[in-house]
Design a protein around this motif. Structure first.
Motif, PDB file in Angstrom:
ATOM      1  N   ALA A  75      31.364 -44.946 -18.434  1.00  0.00           N
ATOM      2  CA  ALA A  75      29.927 -44.746 -18.663  1.00  0.00           C
ATOM      3  C   ALA A  75      29.090 -44.768 -17.381  1.00  0.00           C
ATOM      4  CB  ALA A  75      29.411 -45.773 -19.668  1.00  0.00           C
ATOM      5  N   PRO A  76      29.240 -45.748 -16.477  1.00  0.00           N
ATOM      6  CA  PRO A  76      28.385 -45.751 -15.285  1.00  0.00           C
ATOM      7  C   PRO A  76      28.762 -44.694 -14.257  1.00  0.00           C
ATOM      8  CG  PRO A  76      29.895 -47.619 -15.234  1.00  0.00           C
ATOM      9  CD  PRO A  76      30.047 -46.982 -16.580  1.00  0.00           C
ATOM     10  N   THR A  77      29.920 -44.051 -14.429  1.00  0.00           N
ATOM     11  CA  THR A  77      30.278 -42.993 -13.484  1.00  0.00           C
ATOM     12  C   THR A  77      29.591 -41.676 -13.812  1.00  0.00           C
ATOM     13  OG1 THR A  77      32.242 -42.106 -14.647  1.00  0.00           O
ATOM     14  CG2 THR A  77      32.562 -44.046 -13.225  1.00  0.00           C
ATOM     15  N   VAL A  78      29.159 -41.506 -15.062  1.00  0.00           N
ATOM     16  CA  VAL A  78      28.587 -40.222 -15.466  1.00  0.00           C
ATOM     17  C   VAL A  78      27.252 -39.943 -14.778  1.00  0.00           C
ATOM     18  CG1 VAL A  78      27.743 -38.859 -17.414  1.00  0.00           C
ATOM     19  CG2 VAL A  78      29.867 -40.157 -17.629  1.00  0.00           C
ATOM     20  N   PRO A  79      26.293 -40.902 -14.720  1.00  0.00           N
ATOM     21  CA  PRO A  79      25.065 -40.615 -13.962  1.00  0.00           C
ATOM     22  C   PRO A  79      25.344 -40.286 -12.498  1.00  0.00           C
ATOM     23  CG  PRO A  79      24.784 -42.567 -15.320  1.00  0.00           C
ATOM     24  CD  PRO A  79      26.238 -42.220 -15.378  1.00  0.00           C
ATOM     25  N   LEU A  80      26.326 -40.950 -11.910  1.00  0.00           N
ATOM     26  CA  LEU A  80      26.708 -40.644 -10.527  1.00  0.00           C
ATOM     27  C   LEU A  80      27.237 -39.215 -10.427  1.00  0.00           C
ATOM     28  CD1 LEU A  80      27.446 -41.409  -7.572  1.00  0.00           C
ATOM     29  CD2 LEU A  80      29.636 -42.240  -8.474  1.00  0.00           C
ATOM     30  N   ALA A  81      28.139 -38.839 -11.326  1.00  0.00           N
ATOM     31  CA  ALA A  81      28.715 -37.492 -11.283  1.00  0.00           C
ATOM     32  C   ALA A  81      27.642 -36.435 -11.470  1.00  0.00           C
ATOM     33  CB  ALA A  81      29.790 -37.360 -12.359  1.00  0.00           C
ATOM     34  N   ARG A  82      26.754 -36.650 -12.406  1.00  0.00           N
ATOM     35  CA  ARG A  82      25.698 -35.654 -12.650  1.00  0.00           C
ATOM     36  C   ARG A  82      24.747 -35.555 -11.457  1.00  0.00           C
ATOM     37  NH1 ARG A  82      24.289 -35.223 -19.036  1.00  0.00           N
ATOM     38  NH2 ARG A  82      26.456 -35.108 -19.755  1.00  0.00           N
ATOM     39  N   HIS A  83      24.587 -36.634 -10.750  1.00  0.00           N
ATOM     40  CA  HIS A  83      23.765 -36.586  -9.540  1.00  0.00           C
ATOM     41  C   HIS A  83      24.498 -35.828  -8.427  1.00  0.00           C
ATOM     42  CE1 HIS A  83      20.681 -37.835  -6.721  1.00  0.00           C
ATOM     43  NE2 HIS A  83      21.630 -38.274  -5.901  1.00  0.00           N
ATOM     44  N   ILE A  84      25.762 -36.178  -8.192  1.00  0.00           N
ATOM     45  CA  ILE A  84      26.532 -35.515  -7.132  1.00  0.00           C
ATOM     46  C   ILE A  84      26.591 -34.013  -7.368  1.00  0.00           C
ATOM     47  CG2 ILE A  84      28.855 -35.236  -6.171  1.00  0.00           C
ATOM     48  CD1 ILE A  84      29.267 -38.233  -6.524  1.00  0.00           C
ATOM     49  N   PHE A  85      26.772 -33.600  -8.631  1.00  0.00           N
ATOM     50  CA  PHE A  85      26.943 -32.188  -8.963  1.00  0.00           C
ATOM     51  C   PHE A  85      25.648 -31.522  -9.425  1.00  0.00           C
ATOM     52  CE2 PHE A  85      31.171 -33.819  -8.888  1.00  0.00           C
ATOM     53  CZ  PHE A  85      31.977 -32.763  -8.509  1.00  0.00           C
ATOM     54  N   GLY A  86      24.513 -32.156  -9.121  1.00  0.00           N
ATOM     55  CA  GLY A  86      23.229 -31.574  -9.484  1.00  0.00           C
ATOM     56  C   GLY A  86      22.942 -30.299  -8.701  1.00  0.00           C
ATOM     57  N   THR A  87      21.968 -29.550  -9.171  1.00  0.00           N
ATOM     58  CA  THR A  87      21.587 -28.284  -8.545  1.00  0.00           C
ATOM     59  C   THR A  87      21.060 -28.488  -7.124  1.00  0.00           C
ATOM     60  OG1 THR A  87      21.009 -27.466 -10.747  1.00  0.00           O
ATOM     61  CG2 THR A  87      20.175 -26.228  -8.864  1.00  0.00           C
ATOM     62  N   PRO A  88      21.459 -27.656  -6.152  1.00  0.00           N
ATOM     63  CA  PRO A  88      22.480 -26.605  -6.241  1.00  0.00           C
ATOM     64  C   PRO A  88      23.877 -27.217  -6.217  1.00  0.00           C
ATOM     65  CG  PRO A  88      21.563 -26.654  -4.018  1.00  0.00           C
ATOM     66  CD  PRO A  88      20.789 -27.656  -4.821  1.00  0.00           C
ATOM     67  N   THR A  89      24.631 -26.949  -7.274  1.00  0.00           N
ATOM     68  CA  THR A  89      25.898 -27.625  -7.518  1.00  0.00           C
ATOM     69  C   THR A  89      26.893 -27.456  -6.380  1.00  0.00           C
ATOM     70  OG1 THR A  89      25.569 -27.402  -9.893  1.00  0.00           O
ATOM     71  CG2 THR A  89      27.817 -27.809  -9.155  1.00  0.00           C
ATOM     72  N   TYR A  90      26.884 -26.289  -5.705  1.00  0.00           N
ATOM     73  CA  TYR A  90      27.905 -26.030  -4.692  1.00  0.00           C
ATOM     74  C   TYR A  90      27.797 -26.943  -3.482  1.00  0.00           C
ATOM     75  CZ  TYR A  90      23.979 -22.889  -3.650  1.00  0.00           C
ATOM     76  OH  TYR A  90      22.715 -22.356  -3.475  1.00  0.00           O
ATOM     77  N   TYR A  91      26.707 -27.736  -3.372  1.00  0.00           N
ATOM     78  CA  TYR A  91      26.612 -28.715  -2.293  1.00  0.00           C
ATOM     79  C   TYR A  91      27.144 -30.084  -2.699  1.00  0.00           C
ATOM     80  CZ  TYR A  91      23.997 -25.594   0.770  1.00  0.00           C
ATOM     81  OH  TYR A  91      23.632 -24.556   1.586  1.00  0.00           O
ATOM     82  N   TYR A  92      27.835 -30.162  -3.828  1.00  0.00           N
ATOM     83  CA  TYR A  92      28.368 -31.449  -4.261  1.00  0.00           C
ATOM     84  C   TYR A  92      29.328 -32.043  -3.241  1.00  0.00           C
ATOM     85  CZ  TYR A  92      32.948 -29.474  -5.573  1.00  0.00           C
ATOM     86  OH  TYR A  92      34.191 -28.891  -5.554  1.00  0.00           O
ATOM     87  N   LYS A  93      29.978 -31.177  -2.425  1.00  0.00           N
ATOM     88  CA  LYS A  93      30.948 -31.680  -1.452  1.00  0.00           C
ATOM     89  C   LYS A  93      30.308 -32.681  -0.493  1.00  0.00           C
ATOM     90  CE  LYS A  93      32.391 -27.200  -2.353  1.00  0.00           C
ATOM     91  NZ  LYS A  93      31.557 -26.149  -2.999  1.00  0.00           N
ATOM     92  N   THR A  94      29.026 -32.487  -0.179  1.00  0.00           N
ATOM     93  CA  THR A  94      28.345 -33.405   0.736  1.00  0.00           C
ATOM     94  C   THR A  94      28.310 -34.815   0.158  1.00  0.00           C
ATOM     95  OG1 THR A  94      26.973 -31.568   1.525  1.00  0.00           O
ATOM     96  CG2 THR A  94      26.196 -33.797   2.006  1.00  0.00           C
TER      97      THR A  94
END
Length: 389
Positions: free
Chosen positions: A306-325
């Motif tokens: 459960a607490p990993t999901v807000p983190l994941a949605r933040h990391i992969f937020g728009t623009p998604t292709y910069y999630y690597k940073t």
């Protein structure tokens, strides 16, 4: 105060709540799960935009051992490793060779990306796409990794319709020595892949994908789907032939997709396995959650995820292709590498505000076990972006 940092809105203290997840545990068995790993840049090299990638090989391979130790397979040279965003093909080929050798040494599972990124961007002759794919397939098979047939920017720019996709993939699958993983990456991850499989309509594209899979089911281990649409993924996996896995690439909805629907009446297993970039970022907690699933402990499974999901949605937020940073920033804060720099200069891909929120969410998810180290590095970084400590 050693575990705290000064932020514009006040002081924040790292908790080090992830200490219980530091030690690897037994390998989980109920699901197949690959973590798509990032690469660690050599901080003393050029590694600017447009420059050939130069890696810190020791740190890059050490991170793969970290993933194997927690029970994950490694998905090598995927988009998380900056394919098409800083990682050139010459370095990619060496990365696959080295990682596959390390996997053999420890008995770790590994899949690796097959693409066409040795070609120039833009439209090319369709035969050039075939040859580029075939060349990379040979390289991955020779290295000893299971191939992932990644979406091709050049094919997307060249193909005139579904028949061109079917023709290219049909030939490629016939050349494969063993079952491969297909790959469907949405335009939110790479805008150059808009209209992949011959249509911008997901329903029409699905029919092309299913036609391909039906014709080659014995040569396909599964398909990784990264469209960030849970309902679409469930509908697709229920139409796959028996024995063909759906590897979720949905970094927003992975807990429910991996759990699946145990009450479903459709034949076969109605759940997704996983090939996820976020799993590299949350490996210790994700491994604990998957072991809970092995034991039938759904309460524990959801409590951990459960607490990993807000983190994941933040990391992969728009623009998604910069999630690597965000993935690399988190690896640095967690102690997996000694610096926050990236090939292609991609460490500038997210704002300070975005990264500040990331370390709050990572701490809440239990992913920064050494609070003192995380605070020390956060303070140093905050100073460089204009937040005095």
């Amino acid at each position: 105060m050693s575990d705290s940092v000064l932020l514009p809105g006040g002081r924040f203290t790292f908790t080090g709540a992830g200490r219980e997840f530091v030690a690897p545990g037994p390998r989980f068995t109920a699901r197949v799960a690959y973590a798509a790993a990032h690469v660690v840049a050599d901080p003393t090299a050029e590694n600017g935009p447009g420059a050939p990638a130069e890696l810190d090989w020791s740190a890059t391979l050490a991170f793969r051992h970290h993933l194997w130790s927690h029970g994950f397979g490694v998905a090598e040279a995927m988009d998380t490793a900056q394919r098409g965003m800083g990682l050139d093909y010459q370095t990619t080929r060496e990365l696959i060779r080295r990682s596959a050798a390390e996997a053999r040494a420890v008995g770790g599972r590994i899949v690796a990306g097959v693409a066409t990124d040795q070609l120039p961007d833009g439209p090319v002759h369709l035969d050039d796409v075939r040859k580029a794919y075939a060349e990379q397939l040979d390289h991955v098979q020779a290295a000893g990794a299971r191939p992932v047939l990644m979406c091709s920017r050049q094919l997307a720019a060249t193909a005139q319709g579904p028949d061109d996709y079917l023709s290219v993939y049909d030939e490629l699958l016939r050349q494969a020595d063993a079952p491969v993983v297909l790959h469907w990456l949405g335009a939110m991850f790479d805008p150059a892949l808009t209209g992949y499989w011959g249509s911008s309509d997901p329903a029409a594209a699905t029919e092309t994908v299913l036609e391909l899979i039906a014709a080659h089911a014995d040569r396909i281990d599964g398909i990784k789907v990264s469209l960030l649409d849970a309902d679409f993924e469930v509908a697709l996996r229920r139409r796959l032939p028996a024995g063909v896995r759906l590897y979720t690439g949905d970094d927003f909805n992975y807990p429910s997709l991996i759990q699946g629907d145990t009450s479903a009446t459709s034949p076969g297993a109605d759940y997704s396995d996983a090939l996820l970039g976020v799993f590299a970022a949350i490996a210790p907690v994700a491994a604990a959650a998957l072991r809970a699933l092995d034991q039938g402990d759904l309460d524990g499974y959801h409590r951990l995820f459960a607490p990993t999901v807000p983190l994941a949605r933040h990391i992969f937020g728009t623009p998604t292709y910069y999630y690597k940073t965000g993935i690399v920033f988190l690896a640095w804060l967690a102690g997996h590498q000694e610096h926050f720099t990236m090939v292609g200069g991609l460490h500038s891909g997210r704002s300070p505000r975005h990264l500040i929120e990331l370390f709050r969410l990572a701490d809440a998810a239990g992913l920064l076990p050494d609070a003192g180290l995380a605070a020390h590095r956060a303070r140093a970084w905050l100073t460089t972006v204009g937040v005095p400590q």
